[in-house]
Write a protein that holds these residues in place. Sequence first.
Motif, PDB file in Angstrom:
ATOM      1  N   ARG A 227      -4.705  -0.166  -6.721  1.00 59.34           N
ATOM      2  CA  ARG A 227      -4.685  -0.896  -5.442  1.00 59.34           C
ATOM      3  C   ARG A 227      -6.031  -0.787  -4.730  1.00 59.34           C
ATOM      4  O   ARG A 227      -6.518  -1.755  -4.137  1.00 59.34           O
TER       5      ARG A 227
ATOM      6  N   ASP B 123       0.799  -1.220   0.000  1.00 54.50           N
ATOM      7  CA  ASP B 123       0.000   0.000   0.000  1.00 54.50           C
ATOM      8  C   ASP B 123       0.836   1.277   0.000  1.00 54.50           C
ATOM      9  O   ASP B 123       0.384   2.322   0.471  1.00 54.50           O
TER      10      ASP B 123
ATOM     11  N   GLU C 254     -13.131  -5.233   0.447  1.00 55.09           N
ATOM     12  CA  GLU C 254     -13.118  -4.989   1.893  1.00 55.09           C
ATOM     13  C   GLU C 254     -14.215  -4.027   2.329  1.00 55.09           C
ATOM     14  O   GLU C 254     -14.565  -3.967   3.504  1.00 55.09           O
TER      15      GLU C 254
ATOM     16  N   ARG D 231      -8.617   2.467   5.239  1.00 53.90           N
ATOM     17  CA  ARG D 231      -9.986   2.413   4.756  1.00 53.90           C
ATOM     18  C   ARG D 231     -10.902   2.760   5.908  1.00 53.90           C
ATOM     19  O   ARG D 231     -10.786   2.210   6.994  1.00 53.90           O
TER      20      ARG D 231
ATOM     21  N   ARG E 272      -8.654  -3.829  -3.466  1.00 55.11           N
ATOM     22  CA  ARG E 272      -9.159  -3.978  -2.102  1.00 55.11           C
ATOM     23  C   ARG E 272     -10.643  -3.643  -1.974  1.00 55.11           C
ATOM     24  O   ARG E 272     -11.168  -3.567  -0.866  1.00 55.11           O
TER      25      ARG E 272
END
Length: 222
Positions: free
Chosen positions: A125, A75, A132, A94, A129
């Motif tokens: 990226r 990340d 999530e 996040r 993700r």
Amino acid sequence: RQPSSNGGKSSPCTEATQPRPQQYARQMHVSRPTLDRFDEVLALLQATDHDAYGGTDWTEAELREQWDELDPSADAWLIDLDDRLAGVMHLCERQGSTFISDGYVHPALRGRGVGAALLDLVEARAWERIGEAPTGERVTLHNAHLTGDTAAPALLAARGFTRVRTFFRMVANLGADDPAPSWPDGIALRPLDVEAHGRQLHAADEAAFHAALSRCPGLSEE
């Protein structure tokens, strides 16, 4: 930055919902942050502050804390131009359905595609993700920039980002010669008793920042 915004300055947050491919310059090299490049990264962050505001409050401790809170191998990114560090990007965290990123380009190396390349990396990226995020919610990517950075607003707007808010943080250097504070009547300073007042403090913090980004309610036990 934490977002980040830096002390005594503001960082508008912008958001976008889809990545856009960008052709990288041939001399551009992308890598991950490592401890042996820590000083280079810190110097770049401080240089962006100095260019925008004439000073900086980026410290070793703050950068180490940011690296500790993310996975640099997945990340975070560095971009070099001709063996010189030109840019850094962090996908910091996040919050609910919002991914928060923070990127910087060295003032002397702007206009060479570094910012666009950093956005490509962090957008890709975030898409990786996206699973999530809570099901059924609109997922966004927020990216902060310094208000003194004249190049970032145009770049972000061209990539489909829109400005949503500005954060300010005030910073003061305290020393032994500072005068003792004079408190208004009815206000007293005392140490926090976590057992007695921790939950009240947590509730006040959640109420104060409930509208910031897509903030997830925190657990008071934390």
